[in-house]
Design a protein around this motif. Structure first.
Motif, mmCIF file in Angstrom:
data_model
loop_
_atom_site.group_PDB
_atom_site.id
_atom_site.type_symbol
_atom_site.label_atom_id
_atom_site.label_comp_id
_atom_site.label_asym_id
_atom_site.label_seq_id
_atom_site.Cartn_x
_atom_site.Cartn_y
_atom_site.Cartn_z
ATOM 1 N N SER A 1 -6.843 5.766 -4.370
ATOM 2 C CA SER A 1 -6.370 4.401 -4.487
ATOM 3 C C SER A 1 -4.852 4.337 -4.555
ATOM 4 N N HIS B 1 -3.173 1.630 -6.082
ATOM 5 C CA HIS B 1 -3.568 0.447 -6.843
ATOM 6 C C HIS B 1 -2.394 -0.345 -7.405
ATOM 7 N N ASP C 1 -10.214 0.879 -11.533
ATOM 8 C CA ASP C 1 -9.814 0.561 -10.160
ATOM 9 C C ASP C 1 -8.694 1.482 -9.687
ATOM 10 N N TRP D 1 -11.988 3.912 -6.298
ATOM 11 C CA TRP D 1 -12.046 2.682 -5.497
ATOM 12 C C TRP D 1 -13.084 2.846 -4.402
ATOM 13 N N TRP E 1 -13.944 1.887 -1.143
ATOM 14 C CA TRP E 1 -13.375 1.234 0.039
ATOM 15 C C TRP E 1 -14.430 0.543 0.885
ATOM 16 N N SER F 1 -6.883 -6.760 -8.696
ATOM 17 C CA SER F 1 -6.625 -5.412 -8.189
ATOM 18 C C SER F 1 -6.357 -5.510 -6.694
ATOM 19 N N GLN G 1 -4.686 -3.348 -3.162
ATOM 20 C CA GLN G 1 -4.352 -2.045 -2.609
ATOM 21 C C GLN G 1 -3.050 -2.129 -1.830
#
Length: 405
Positions: free
Chosen positions: A23, A25, A105, A109, A111, A134, A136
């Motif tokens: 991630s 994040h 998170d 993660w 996806w 959250s 990306q």
């Protein structure tokens, strides 16, 4: 329809695939006033996801085959929104619950199931709700955060007033197409990066490996007359201030490595056409500098501008070039600069929606990380140093040199 990813997206996808990171994040919590109901929050989220195509991206491919992205049409997109009720818990427990959601998170993660965002509406009390956000970074850069967070505040508060939330204006696919290089520009960019690494075989030999360690974090603000003086004496244009801070970082690093070095530079200087566009348009690119002596000082401005001009080149090929030139596992400083960026005028209504950034605990694998943001009336400086490499005193001394004390 699938279309190419940009260099900054490839950087992060490569990092996740090669390093095993799950991630990139970015986490936030937004606490709404008592008159905002869950349906208002959901209505606002729907408007933002409908408006920003970057939030409906799906990525495919691999480091070997290359990466692609596609936009899911809103009418076929499954909103990643959850509703949790913790109103029967004590305040401290509620806070830990939210922090744990964001931490999970950050370290894990899904996806395939979630995509590039996740919203969780938390019921804190009978008339008190919080939104856990959250995002990306592979989908949006740090300048886009301002756009997304402001849009969420605006649309939710509009819904609470009884107005129909307006979807943000967006032209994501066209913006990506404009950022891609023509064959001529790509060839020029490739020559630039080959020139950056046109070095003797031993240029990077013996570079100190940096052990992963907890970062020492320092923050400072340069404001008032100090801010005005720095802006006045720096070269005109947005590059002037960024060059000042990059030179200060290189001067500090020269004490520890007075030889050929590399600095990964992450500059976000938004063009007018991208001022209101959410997406991952920032890119991390290397600048190679010979710190043996002071001749490098006269070349930093040109190097920084050329690196930015040639940033959109295939990241996989650039990393392969580094490996061929003997660059070790990046034991070098990283420099991030965000130019004054005000995509929306700040509204007083936003003051009633406190927004808090989440920072997951992590180990720094760089010796130094310097982030500078020009807010328009101050420079916000964040310095992180590797605690296994720098003592507390050395770290404090570095900060003083970077902010001009």
């Amino acid at each position: 329809m699938k279309f190419p990813v940009l260099a900054g997206q490839t950087d992060l996808l490569l990092d996740q695939e090669v390093s095993g990171h799950s991630s990139s994040h970015l986490g936030f919590t937004m606490t709404f006033p008592d008159h905002v109901r869950p349906e208002h929050i959901l209505s606002g989220i729907q408007a933002v996801v409908r408006g920003f195509a970057a939030l409906r991206l799906r990525f495919s491919g691999s480091a070997e085959r290359g990466y692609q992205q596609e936009i899911e049409p809103f009418d076929r997109h499954d909103l990643a929104v959850e509703f949790h009720d913790v109103s029967d818990a004590a305040t401290a427990q509620q806070s830990r619950y939210v922090q744990n959601l964001l931490y999970q998170d950050a370290v894990s993660w899904d996806w395939d199931r979630i995509g590039v965002y996740r919203f969780v509406v938390i019921k804190l009390a009978e008339r008190r709700y919080q939104l856990v956000v959250s995002l990306q970074q592979v989908a949006i850069d740090r300048a886009s955060i301002v756009l997304v967070i402001n849009a969420l505040r605006s649309t939710v508060l509009s819904a609470a007033r009884g107005d129909a939330p307006a979807a943000p204006a967006d032209r994501y696919e066209a913006a990506v197409d404009e950022a891609l290089l023509t064959p001529t520009a790509e060839a020029s960019a490739r020559r630039h990066w080959e020139g950056e690494f046109d070095l003797p075989d031993e240029a990077f030999a013996g570079c100190t490996e940096i052990p992963p360690a907890r970062p020492r974090s320092h923050k400072a603000v340069i404001a008032g007359s100090d801010y005005d003086e720095l802006k006045r004496t720096a070269a005109s244009g947005p590059w002037g201030s960024s060059v000042v801070f990059l030179k200060r970082l290189l001067t500090a690093w020269q004490r520890y490595q007075p030889r050929t070095t590399l600095v990964d530079v992450f500059c976000t200087i938004r063009s007018e056409t991208l001022a209101h566009q959410a997406g991952m348009f920032s890119t991390l690119r290397p600048i190679v500098v010979d710190l043996a002596g002071d001749a490098w000082r006269d070349k930093v401005t040109g190097r920084l501008i050329r690196a930015a001009a040639h940033q959109q080149v295939d990241s996989r090929q650039l990393r392969d070039l580094e490996v061929r030139r003997g660059v070790p596992r990046r034991p070098f400083p990283v420099f991030s600069y965000i130019d004054a960026f005000k995509p929306h005028s700040q509204s007083k209504q936003f003051d009633v929606v406190p927004t808090t950034r989440f920072f997951a605990p992590y180990a720094l694998t760089r010796p130094v990380s310097l982030k500078v943001r020009d807010t328009g009336d101050a420079f916000a400086v964040v310095l992180q140093t590797n605690s296994a490499t720098f003592s507390e005193a050395e770290s404090t001394d570095l900060l003083g040199g970077l902010v001009g004390r």
